[in-house]
Design a protein around this motif. Sequence first.
Motif, short mmCIF file in Angstrom:
data_model
loop_
_atom_site.label_atom_id
_atom_site.label_comp_id
_atom_site.label_asym_id
_atom_site.label_seq_id
_atom_site.Cartn_x
_atom_site.Cartn_y
_atom_site.Cartn_z
N ASN A 1 1.03 -1.23 -0.22
CA ASN A 1 0.18 0.07 0.01
C ASN A 1 0.80 1.62 0.40
O ASN A 1 0.25 2.52 0.15
CB ASN A 1 -1.05 0.25 0.93
CG ASN A 1 -1.98 -1.12 1.43
OD1 ASN A 1 -2.35 -0.69 0.21
ND2 ASN A 1 -2.40 -1.57 1.96
N ALA A 2 1.94 0.94 0.14
CA ALA A 2 2.89 2.44 0.14
C ALA A 2 3.84 2.65 -1.15
O ALA A 2 3.37 1.69 -2.24
CB ALA A 2 4.17 1.70 0.93
N PRO A 3 3.89 3.71 -1.71
CA PRO A 3 3.90 4.57 -2.97
C PRO A 3 5.69 3.70 -3.26
O PRO A 3 6.82 4.53 -2.87
CB PRO A 3 4.31 5.88 -2.73
CG PRO A 3 4.73 6.25 -1.20
CD PRO A 3 4.01 4.86 -0.84
N VAL A 4 5.49 2.77 -3.55
CA VAL A 4 6.73 1.83 -4.05
C VAL A 4 6.87 1.71 -6.11
O VAL A 4 5.84 1.68 -5.65
CB VAL A 4 7.81 0.73 -3.06
CG1 VAL A 4 7.41 1.44 -1.29
CG2 VAL A 4 6.73 -0.17 -3.10
N SER A 5 8.20 0.61 -5.88
CA SER A 5 8.24 1.22 -7.23
C SER A 5 7.37 -0.76 -7.78
O SER A 5 6.64 -1.38 -6.50
CB SER A 5 9.03 0.40 -7.98
OG SER A 5 10.36 -0.88 -6.55
N LYS A 6 6.61 -0.78 -8.94
CA LYS A 6 6.11 -1.92 -9.00
C LYS A 6 6.83 -2.98 -8.63
O LYS A 6 6.27 -4.01 -8.53
CB LYS A 6 5.20 -1.75 -10.57
CG LYS A 6 4.22 -0.67 -11.32
CD LYS A 6 3.54 0.10 -11.83
CE LYS A 6 3.14 0.72 -12.88
NZ LYS A 6 2.67 0.99 -13.69
N LYS A 7 7.91 -3.36 -9.23
CA LYS A 7 8.79 -4.60 -9.80
C LYS A 7 9.09 -4.65 -7.91
O LYS A 7 9.13 -6.09 -7.65
CB LYS A 7 10.69 -4.44 -10.05
CG LYS A 7 10.92 -5.40 -9.89
CD LYS A 7 12.48 -4.53 -9.84
CE LYS A 7 13.65 -6.06 -10.08
NZ LYS A 7 14.72 -5.62 -10.81
N GLY A 8 9.08 -3.98 -7.43
CA GLY A 8 9.55 -4.50 -5.24
C GLY A 8 7.96 -4.79 -5.65
O GLY A 8 7.64 -5.75 -4.40
N LYS A 9 6.92 -4.24 -5.62
CA LYS A 9 5.59 -4.84 -5.35
C LYS A 9 5.77 -5.90 -5.53
O LYS A 9 4.63 -7.02 -4.34
CB LYS A 9 4.63 -3.75 -5.72
CG LYS A 9 4.34 -2.37 -4.70
CD LYS A 9 3.14 -1.66 -4.98
CE LYS A 9 2.90 -0.42 -4.46
NZ LYS A 9 1.78 0.22 -4.85
N ALA A 10 5.55 -6.12 -6.95
CA ALA A 10 5.64 -7.71 -7.59
C ALA A 10 6.30 -8.51 -6.73
O ALA A 10 5.51 -9.84 -6.24
CB ALA A 10 5.79 -7.53 -8.93
N LEU A 11 7.72 -8.59 -6.42
CA LEU A 11 8.22 -9.28 -5.61
C LEU A 11 8.06 -9.75 -4.46
O LEU A 11 7.68 -10.81 -3.82
CB LEU A 11 10.02 -8.86 -6.07
CG LEU A 11 10.57 -9.26 -7.34
CD1 LEU A 11 11.84 -8.28 -7.22
CD2 LEU A 11 10.06 -10.30 -7.93
N ALA A 12 7.60 -8.72 -3.67
CA ALA A 12 7.25 -8.53 -2.18
C ALA A 12 6.21 -9.48 -2.30
O ALA A 12 5.91 -9.83 -1.28
CB ALA A 12 7.06 -7.45 -1.41
N ARG A 13 4.90 -9.25 -3.47
CA ARG A 13 3.62 -10.20 -3.10
C ARG A 13 4.24 -11.58 -3.26
O ARG A 13 2.98 -12.66 -1.97
CB ARG A 13 2.62 -9.52 -4.42
CG ARG A 13 1.54 -9.73 -4.45
CD ARG A 13 0.13 -9.40 -5.31
NE ARG A 13 -0.09 -8.04 -5.15
CZ ARG A 13 0.80 -7.25 -5.73
NH1 ARG A 13 1.09 -7.18 -6.99
NH2 ARG A 13 0.06 -5.88 -5.50
N VAL A 14 4.75 -12.08 -4.32
CA VAL A 14 4.93 -13.99 -4.56
C VAL A 14 5.61 -14.15 -3.30
O VAL A 14 5.21 -14.83 -2.60
CB VAL A 14 6.48 -13.64 -5.90
CG1 VAL A 14 6.77 -14.97 -5.82
CG2 VAL A 14 5.74 -13.34 -6.48
#
Length: 319
Positions: A290-303
């Motif tokens: 939910n933070a203003p971070v990169s899409k790549k970072g979010k994708a990897l964190a989600r996995v």
Amino acid sequence: MVSVVVPVYNVSKYLADCMRSILAQNISDMEVVLIDDGSTDNSGTLCDRYAAEYSCVKAIHQENAGLSAARNTGIEAAKGDFITFVDSDDMLAPGFISTALELAEHYQADFIAFSNVRCEADAQWAETSLSDDVAKVNAYDDPIQQMQKFLLGSEIGTAAWAKVYRRELFGDVRYPVGKYHEDVFTTYKVVDKASRIVATSQVGYLYRKSPNSITTSGFSEKRLESIQGKKEQLAFILAHYPSLQKEAETGIVYACNQCLMLMAKAGYKNKAVLDEFQQLYRNYGKSYLNAPVSKKGKALARVAMLDIKLAYRLFGIVL
């Protein structure tokens, strides 16, 4: 007076550029404190030469104890009202100190944060592209807002350098000796003590990526200390700024992402470490998403929240 603290360790190739940028600052009331941290090349000799040639320079020699110990020695030796740290393979921008002092006086600030440029090890200011945009200046005197800006990292970075501090902010604050990512353990404590922080988009610092720097030296288990530092930040935030819990949790996941990428690239596997990562992602991943971070970072964190082993494999493929 401004005290410029320069930890020095085996940087004979770069020290002249660093010192040239410092001595070119257009102020007269300045001292330069060179801390030779047990160098094994001729860096210590160079420090003594500068001290002999320039009255504003003093050289201190100590047994090798690391960057934190050298900075701490500099803090204790500093006599200025303000203090700034310069890594000895980096350079200050022209007018960095005078601009900082002007901002400090105009805004009655005790912490001034500049932007920086990152470049290759041998780059010079003349080779570095700088923006011609007029610098933006923001002043913050609300403690919660100051800490939030720091945790988000957009204006007040974690690095000790590219900042000028009123020396009294370090009254009981020191860098942790022997730690990687020592700034992660320290800067938030100084932010907490500041009464007013000024952040400017003006570039004040040239960060040169030395082959021996932490950011270019691959993976070692010492890098995991960045996560420890972020966990300590979270505990501090929960105790003093509970409304910023999610921002502090985001920092833990960011540190996990950075470490996991390096681990995957190096082929490092440790079940206990991966198990801890799994729990951290599941505990704090939602805040990061939910933070203003990169899409790549979010994708990897989600996995990683779902399956840390799968995330490890994907990190390796992406890299």
